[in-house]
Design a protein around this motif. Sequence first.
Motif, mmCIF file in Angstrom:
data_model
loop_
_atom_site.group_PDB
_atom_site.id
_atom_site.type_symbol
_atom_site.label_atom_id
_atom_site.label_comp_id
_atom_site.label_asym_id
_atom_site.label_seq_id
_atom_site.Cartn_x
_atom_site.Cartn_y
_atom_site.Cartn_z
ATOM 1 N N ARG A 333 45.506 -32.925 24.253
ATOM 2 C CA ARG A 333 44.888 -32.407 23.043
ATOM 3 C C ARG A 333 44.395 -33.536 22.131
ATOM 4 O O ARG A 333 43.272 -33.510 21.622
ATOM 5 C CB ARG A 333 45.886 -31.486 22.320
ATOM 6 N N HIS A 383 42.613 -26.878 15.101
ATOM 7 C CA HIS A 383 43.811 -26.289 14.504
ATOM 8 C C HIS A 383 43.548 -24.830 14.155
ATOM 9 O O HIS A 383 43.446 -24.471 12.981
ATOM 10 C CB HIS A 383 44.187 -27.117 13.289
ATOM 11 N N HIS A 390 37.315 -27.720 15.183
ATOM 12 C CA HIS A 390 36.424 -28.850 15.390
ATOM 13 C C HIS A 390 35.354 -28.355 16.351
ATOM 14 O O HIS A 390 35.579 -28.272 17.561
ATOM 15 C CB HIS A 390 37.181 -30.054 15.945
ATOM 16 N N GLU A 430 39.181 -30.776 7.016
ATOM 17 C CA GLU A 430 40.242 -31.780 6.874
ATOM 18 C C GLU A 430 39.733 -33.214 6.954
ATOM 19 O O GLU A 430 40.501 -34.141 6.695
ATOM 20 C CB GLU A 430 41.336 -31.567 7.938
ATOM 21 N N HIS A 431 38.478 -33.439 7.299
ATOM 22 C CA HIS A 431 38.004 -34.815 7.454
ATOM 23 C C HIS A 431 37.429 -35.393 6.171
ATOM 24 O O HIS A 431 37.162 -36.585 6.104
ATOM 25 C CB HIS A 431 36.945 -34.910 8.566
#
Length: 475
Positions: A333, A383, A390, A430-431
């Motif tokens: 992963r 996630h 993603h 989240e990035h």
Amino acid sequence: MSTPVDFIAALTRIVGPQACLTEAADTVGYTTDYRKLYRGDALAVVLPASTEEVSQVMALCHAHAVRVVPQGGNTSLMGGAVPEPNSGAIVLNLRRMNRVLAVDTVNDTLTLQAGVTLSGARAAADEAKRLFPLRIGSEGSCQIGGNLATNAGGTAVLRYGNMRDLVLGIEAVLPDGRIYASLRGLRKDNTGYDLKQLFIGSEGTLGIITAAVLKLYPQPRAVSAAFVAVSDPRAAVQLLGLAKQLAGPQVTAFELVSADAMALVCDYLGGARPPLAGQPAWMVLMEFSSTGEQAALDAQLTQVLEAGMEQGWVHDAALAASLSDVQAFWRLREEISDAQTRTGGSIKCDVSVPLSDIPAFIDAASRQVQALAPGSRMVIYGHMGDGNVHFNPLRPADTPARDYLEHHYSAVSHAVDQLVHHLHGSISAEHGIGVAKRDDLRLYKSEVELALMWQVKRALDPQGLLNPGKMLPVV
Ligand code: MLT
Ligand code: ZN
């Protein structure tokens, strides 16, 4: 001190000659991002060893109106941690501030300097027989200060939350050199604005985080994991609901992996064996953990999988038989990200939508990508338990990376973002924003939101010294 030479001399007096780099050969690693997509220039790179030194550097820069790019492990995927070309800025890297300051196993807190790597923080917790739960692929390089500045997420958010949820106190140096000192380990503190939250997720635009108090958790005694073949993303969402119903907070991670993502990573790892036979179109990596018995946890995971099979959502499953199996599953992963970087020609869309809309999003976005960039490999993973996908279309094997990005990057990312926006989602789950998404923010934040963001920025950093050109779009 009016010339750059004088300025550099003054910087050197603060941090010492070994910690003030000005030669291009020494600074290039700090002015280029880790994917080598963003390259900038800096007057100097400084590596302070203490909060006091950060404060003095910042006061000097304030006096000379020199801009500062704060930098941790330089693992940003958004170009957020490197200067822009001809920036006239300095880079302030925190890697020398890498001391664990205190571990309190009664209060369950870990106090450390910002330059401690995430794996260092996890190791310090482990030594104290506790868990620090943030888990991201770059844990060996990324630093706690950067994790806080970007509100990092990763693979255990479903159970423990984002970085914002894992911190009790921070210390940060302000643009004029003053120190905001709030290294408190309190779980309750209702004494006005929660100022630390301003710095968390601010991408270094408001202050330089120099230390933090993090929350510790009980170490799980049991971990069970399975790679599961599911019919489609809809079945995956249903399986997650079932898992939460049957296993509650023990559901620690729930990651979706598409067939193209699995094929890519197996290839990257030198022909690794996929965990499931028959190349399923969609897989889920589920992890349960608990402080109870291993056998009980395994039984719970099996119960969820059997119930999922009865419903027709689960077609096949590979259960980890040992901790090394669990680690091997996670390697598959976690290496997807590097597999894409190595392959080149990946259009990264780190998006979130309400969990209930994930299937519709994947469906519609995939159709749009195939219409805009036929033959793209659909590297879709992430996630899912957090509603965070993603969604990273990748060039066809026979198309050069540069051609693919030149022709398709803009149209594909715009189409995906539009769809996300339509579903009330986020174009960066989240990035963060960095420079990569800065100008897009104008399209997806309301006028009021953008005005408030700028008001906060101007209140804390009126001269615009910190991380110039990042996150805030010019309006
Ligand atoms: C991950 O979850 O592996 C990263 O956040 C994704 C990425 O590198 O695109
Ligand atoms: Zn991720």
